[in-house]
Design a protein around this motif. Structure first.
Motif, PDB file in Angstrom:
ATOM      1  N   LYS A  29      45.275   7.313  -0.599  1.00 10.28           N
ATOM      2  CA  LYS A  29      44.402   8.472  -0.419  1.00 10.28           C
ATOM      3  C   LYS A  29      44.397   9.348  -1.675  1.00 10.28           C
ATOM      4  N   LEU A  70      39.039   6.281   4.740  1.00 10.40           N
ATOM      5  CA  LEU A  70      39.979   7.376   4.490  1.00 10.40           C
ATOM      6  C   LEU A  70      39.179   8.630   4.182  1.00 10.40           C
ATOM      7  N   ASN A  75      40.390   9.438   9.681  1.00 14.22           N
ATOM      8  CA  ASN A  75      40.770   8.142   9.125  1.00 14.22           C
ATOM      9  C   ASN A  75      40.434   7.046  10.129  1.00 14.22           C
ATOM     10  N   SER A 111      34.910   6.785  11.717  1.00 12.33           N
ATOM     11  CA  SER A 111      35.325   7.577  10.557  1.00 12.33           C
ATOM     12  C   SER A 111      34.137   8.010   9.704  1.00 12.33           C
TER      13      SER A 111
END
Length: 328
Positions: A29, A70, A75, A111
């Protein structure tokens, strides 16, 4: 706001877990966002992000997968499985690789908040995600894992001592931005308008990571829930342990390191984790510093915590190390 109902029994069974997979996920990330939280992260990004960007440029599908999975708000669940105590990185990443293609696509759709890009409508997404994490682990995390592990374990020691001093509410209040103990068995986990979840009988684990972003939450209903949080900022910055040359010459580098770190109370185990010195060595340094009146000790629950005395503060300040010690 999103909150969990956490009763006293669940809190009593809660525990801290160090997860190699979550450390690798957090580093991925960080590589993706490219925003450092402190100078130590900036140096790490400078060393590893160029290779990551080249990898993303060479593999547009992987780049889309990271960007979709992400995100800032959510997520993809299959990328952040709920941590299990004692799992190695290899065992953790195998859980991602074992995800079904349909489940991976469904998680990614959540997501991104809508239809997936056509390039992600494929069956090899779990394999691609696992391979990417294996590369991040091998190239950017594993070479430094022992230091990272000591930092994470030191944070766990500090938080556990905080539980003994002030109870779980004081720890949960300070875990990550947006997390707050509301009272009446309610733990706020973020500021988003998600429905509450009831955790009675579930396992709650608290998982430190070194990258200084916001962390995340994960769950496998109804058995297991996790809060992944950034460990204490100074602990994540190796510069906090640098000792001024004059102080090192006076006390010896190892003993000066211990004194410099004691700007905030620490246990012996905490010092072992942060410094990497052996338990016997740390104990001997503390005995000398105690006899010299430079540190003092007090009990907090089951832990004995050490901190600098005014004389120790004067010595560290005179040696030019006061700023480093106070950052912890």
């Amino acid at each position: 706001m999103g909150w969990w109902e956490v009763n006293a029994d669940t809190l009593a069974r809660s525990r801290f877990v160090v997860s190699p997979l979550d450390e690798a996920l957090a580093c991925l990330k960080l590589l993706h966002c490219g925003v450092a939280g402190h100078p130590g992260e900036r140096a790490w990004l400078d060393a590893h992000r160029p290779a990551h960007l080249r990898r993303m440029a060479a593999d547009p599908v992987a780049a889309l997968l990271v960007g979709a999975g992400l995100g800032r708000e959510w997520n993809a669940d299959f990328l952040t499985p709920t941590p299990v105590e004692g799992l190695s990185f290899e065992e953790g990443v195998a859980r991602i690789r074992a995800t079904s293609p349909d489940e991976a696509r469904a998680d990614l759709a959540v997501s991104v908040g809508g239809p997936l890009p056509a390039a992600l409508d494929r069956d090899d997404l779990p394999e691609r995600a696992a391979a990417l994490l294996e590369e991040v682990w091998a190239q950017a995390v594993r070479p430094d894992w022992e230091r990272r592990r000591r930092i994470l374990e030191a944070d766990v020691v500090a938080r556990t001592a905080q539980v003994s001093r002030g109870g779980w509410a004081t720890v949960l209040d300070a875990l990550r931005p947006g997390t707050r103990w509301l009272g009446d068995s309610r733990l706020q986990i973020n500021l988003n308008p998600y429905p509450p979840r009831e955790l009675s009988g579930a396992e709650l684990v608290l998982v430190p990571i070194t990258p200084q972003r916001h962390g995340w939450v994960a769950w496998e209903e109804p058995e297991r829930y996790a809060v992944v949080y950034p460990c204490a900022g100074a602990l994540a910055d190796d510069g906090a342990r640098r000792v001024p040359a004059a102080l090192g010459a006076l006390l010896g580098p190892a003993r000066a390191t211990v004194l410099t770190l004691l700007g905030a109370p620490m246990s012996t185990s905490h010092l072992v984790g942060v410094t990497g010195q052996g338990l016997g060595s740390v104990g001997r340094h503390l005995r000398v510093l105690l006899d010299a009146g430079l540190v003092e000790r007090r009990r907090a629950g089951r832990s004995v915590l050490y901190s600098r005395t005014p004389a120790g503060e004067v010595l560290v300040e005179a040696g030019g190390g006061g700023r480093a010690g106070s950052r912890d």
